[in-house]
Motif scaffolding. Sequence first.
Motif, mmCIF file in Angstrom:
data_model
loop_
_atom_site.group_PDB
_atom_site.id
_atom_site.type_symbol
_atom_site.label_atom_id
_atom_site.label_comp_id
_atom_site.label_asym_id
_atom_site.label_seq_id
_atom_site.Cartn_x
_atom_site.Cartn_y
_atom_site.Cartn_z
ATOM 1 N N SER A 126 74.974 32.654 70.327
ATOM 2 C CA SER A 126 76.268 33.149 70.788
ATOM 3 C C SER A 126 76.185 33.667 72.221
ATOM 4 N N GLN A 127 75.023 34.215 72.615
ATOM 5 C CA GLN A 127 74.893 34.649 74.025
ATOM 6 C C GLN A 127 74.954 33.464 74.969
ATOM 7 N N ARG A 128 74.258 32.406 74.564
ATOM 8 C CA ARG A 128 74.251 31.204 75.415
ATOM 9 C C ARG A 128 75.655 30.616 75.539
ATOM 10 N N SER A 129 76.390 30.668 74.419
ATOM 11 C CA SER A 129 77.743 30.122 74.444
ATOM 12 C C SER A 129 78.649 30.927 75.368
ATOM 13 N N LEU A 130 78.413 32.232 75.413
ATOM 14 C CA LEU A 130 79.347 33.089 76.159
ATOM 15 C C LEU A 130 78.986 33.235 77.630
ATOM 16 N N ILE A 131 77.705 33.196 77.946
ATOM 17 C CA ILE A 131 77.307 33.526 79.315
ATOM 18 C C ILE A 131 77.922 32.561 80.322
ATOM 19 N N GLY A 132 77.952 31.288 79.999
ATOM 20 C CA GLY A 132 78.537 30.307 80.924
ATOM 21 C C GLY A 132 79.952 30.676 81.340
ATOM 22 N N PRO A 133 80.874 30.816 80.350
ATOM 23 C CA PRO A 133 82.247 31.150 80.709
ATOM 24 C C PRO A 133 82.391 32.492 81.440
ATOM 25 N N VAL A 134 81.558 33.468 81.078
ATOM 26 C CA VAL A 134 81.703 34.799 81.691
ATOM 27 C C VAL A 134 81.124 34.815 83.111
ATOM 28 N N LEU A 135 80.156 33.919 83.340
ATOM 29 C CA LEU A 135 79.429 33.927 84.613
ATOM 30 C C LEU A 135 80.355 33.756 85.815
ATOM 31 N N HIS A 136 81.332 32.876 85.697
ATOM 32 C CA HIS A 136 82.176 32.631 86.863
ATOM 33 C C HIS A 136 83.101 33.806 87.158
ATOM 34 N N ARG A 137 83.368 34.622 86.114
ATOM 35 C CA ARG A 137 84.219 35.812 86.356
ATOM 36 C C ARG A 137 83.398 36.985 86.873
ATOM 37 N N ARG A 138 82.101 36.936 86.670
ATOM 38 C CA ARG A 138 81.188 37.997 87.092
ATOM 39 C C ARG A 138 81.563 39.355 86.489
ATOM 40 N N ARG A 139 82.017 39.316 85.239
ATOM 41 C CA ARG A 139 82.373 40.571 84.577
ATOM 42 C C ARG A 139 82.361 40.365 83.065
ATOM 43 N N GLY A 140 81.638 41.192 82.339
ATOM 44 C CA GLY A 140 81.633 41.072 80.886
ATOM 45 C C GLY A 140 80.441 41.820 80.301
ATOM 46 N N ALA A 141 80.487 41.982 78.984
ATOM 47 C CA ALA A 141 79.389 42.691 78.326
ATOM 48 C C ALA A 141 78.985 41.962 77.043
ATOM 49 N N ILE A 142 77.689 41.977 76.785
ATOM 50 C CA ILE A 142 77.154 41.425 75.546
ATOM 51 C C ILE A 142 76.357 42.542 74.876
ATOM 52 N N VAL A 143 76.727 42.849 73.639
ATOM 53 C CA VAL A 143 76.046 43.928 72.929
ATOM 54 C C VAL A 143 75.267 43.326 71.765
ATOM 55 N N ASN A 144 73.976 43.547 71.748
ATOM 56 C CA ASN A 144 73.123 43.041 70.662
ATOM 57 C C ASN A 144 72.616 44.223 69.833
ATOM 58 N N ILE A 145 72.608 44.011 68.515
ATOM 59 C CA ILE A 145 72.196 45.119 67.644
ATOM 60 C C ILE A 145 70.763 44.891 67.160
ATOM 61 N N SER A 146 69.871 45.755 67.630
ATOM 62 C CA SER A 146 68.482 45.737 67.168
ATOM 63 C C SER A 146 68.363 46.742 66.018
ATOM 64 N N SER A 147 67.276 47.442 65.935
ATOM 65 C CA SER A 147 67.108 48.416 64.841
ATOM 66 C C SER A 147 65.963 49.369 65.140
ATOM 67 N N GLY A 148 66.095 50.576 64.618
ATOM 68 C CA GLY A 148 64.993 51.522 64.692
ATOM 69 C C GLY A 148 63.754 50.970 64.003
ATOM 70 N N ALA A 149 63.960 50.051 63.042
ATOM 71 C CA ALA A 149 62.838 49.431 62.328
ATOM 72 C C ALA A 149 61.894 48.733 63.295
ATOM 73 N N ALA A 150 62.429 48.253 64.418
ATOM 74 C CA ALA A 150 61.608 47.545 65.405
ATOM 75 C C ALA A 150 61.215 48.429 66.574
ATOM 76 N N VAL A 151 62.094 49.341 66.945
ATOM 77 C CA VAL A 151 61.915 50.039 68.218
ATOM 78 C C VAL A 151 61.389 51.463 68.041
ATOM 79 N N VAL A 152 61.814 52.122 66.964
ATOM 80 C CA VAL A 152 61.504 53.559 66.824
ATOM 81 C C VAL A 152 60.195 53.789 66.070
ATOM 82 N N VAL A 153 59.973 53.013 65.022
ATOM 83 C CA VAL A 153 58.718 53.179 64.260
ATOM 84 C C VAL A 153 57.745 52.057 64.640
#
Length: 197
Positions: free
Chosen positions: A54-81
């Motif tokens: 989904s990031q790959r699908s969106l980055i192209g269209p957003v790139l020409h506007r030079r404005r947008g946000a992509i939020v990905n959900i990780s987890s404490g399971a990977a980052v905190v412990v």
Amino acid sequence: MLEGGYGAIEEGIKGVEVGILINNVGITYPRAMFFHEVDQLKSLGLILKPPLGSQRSLIGPVLHRRRGAIVNISSGAAVVVPSHPLYAIYAATKAYVDKLSRSVHVEYKQFGIHVHCQVPLYVATRMVSVVAAVDKPSFFIPSPEVYAKAAVEQIGIGSRCSPFWAHSLQWFLLGLLPENLLDIWRLSIGLRRRSMS
Ligand SMILES: NC(=O)c1ccc[n+]([C@@H]2O[C@H](COP(=O)([O-])OP(=O)(O)OC[C@H]3O[C@@H](n4cnc5c(N)ncnc54)[C@H](OP(=O)(O)O)[C@@H]3O)[C@@H](O)[C@H]2O)c1
């Protein structure tokens, strides 16, 4: 959602000004399992495709506007412990989300696209009711509504955060403990859940 593939997403957003993509999809095991017991290929395919595709699908269209946000959900399971025994593949896929997000963040910041990784700890959702038998919010476990409000407020700020304040506090406190102690603690939780299922 994935049946039509990411070509369907690209087709669907043609001509639409997409400002924010939130990659919230996540699945975990139905019960605590040792690594060799998990159908890895199926699990990995399901969990790894959405943030990449989904990031790959969106980055192209957003790139020409030079404005947008992509939020990905990780987890404490990977980052905190340091480890997440008996949920190893789930934790590994969330580490993948984290690294992918942080790298893509650096790549696209210069083009005005803000890629942001959020690191929740427990939230009282359906997933947590299955994994941890938690069915109601508490001090460290917000309701989905409370969590979502905190999460939305953090979009656009930094490359990575744990948006709910009590999760950040837990992250800080856990960071003070030795890794081998955290490993023992997480293993005991995994084994207890396994014996209950
Ligand atoms: N809850 C927590 O404590 C916690 C902690 C750390 C990280 N997270 C992460 O936060 C995110 C949200 O989790 P949650 O707790 O809200 O989980 P959840 O209650 O199980 O909801 C997961 C969502 O993902 C959707 N989904 C799963 N597989 C999908 C697929 N192949 N295609 C499309 N949609 C799919 C589900 O759709 P359906 O409703 O149609 O099944 C559901 O809406 C996940 O990425 C999870 O790993 C959660």
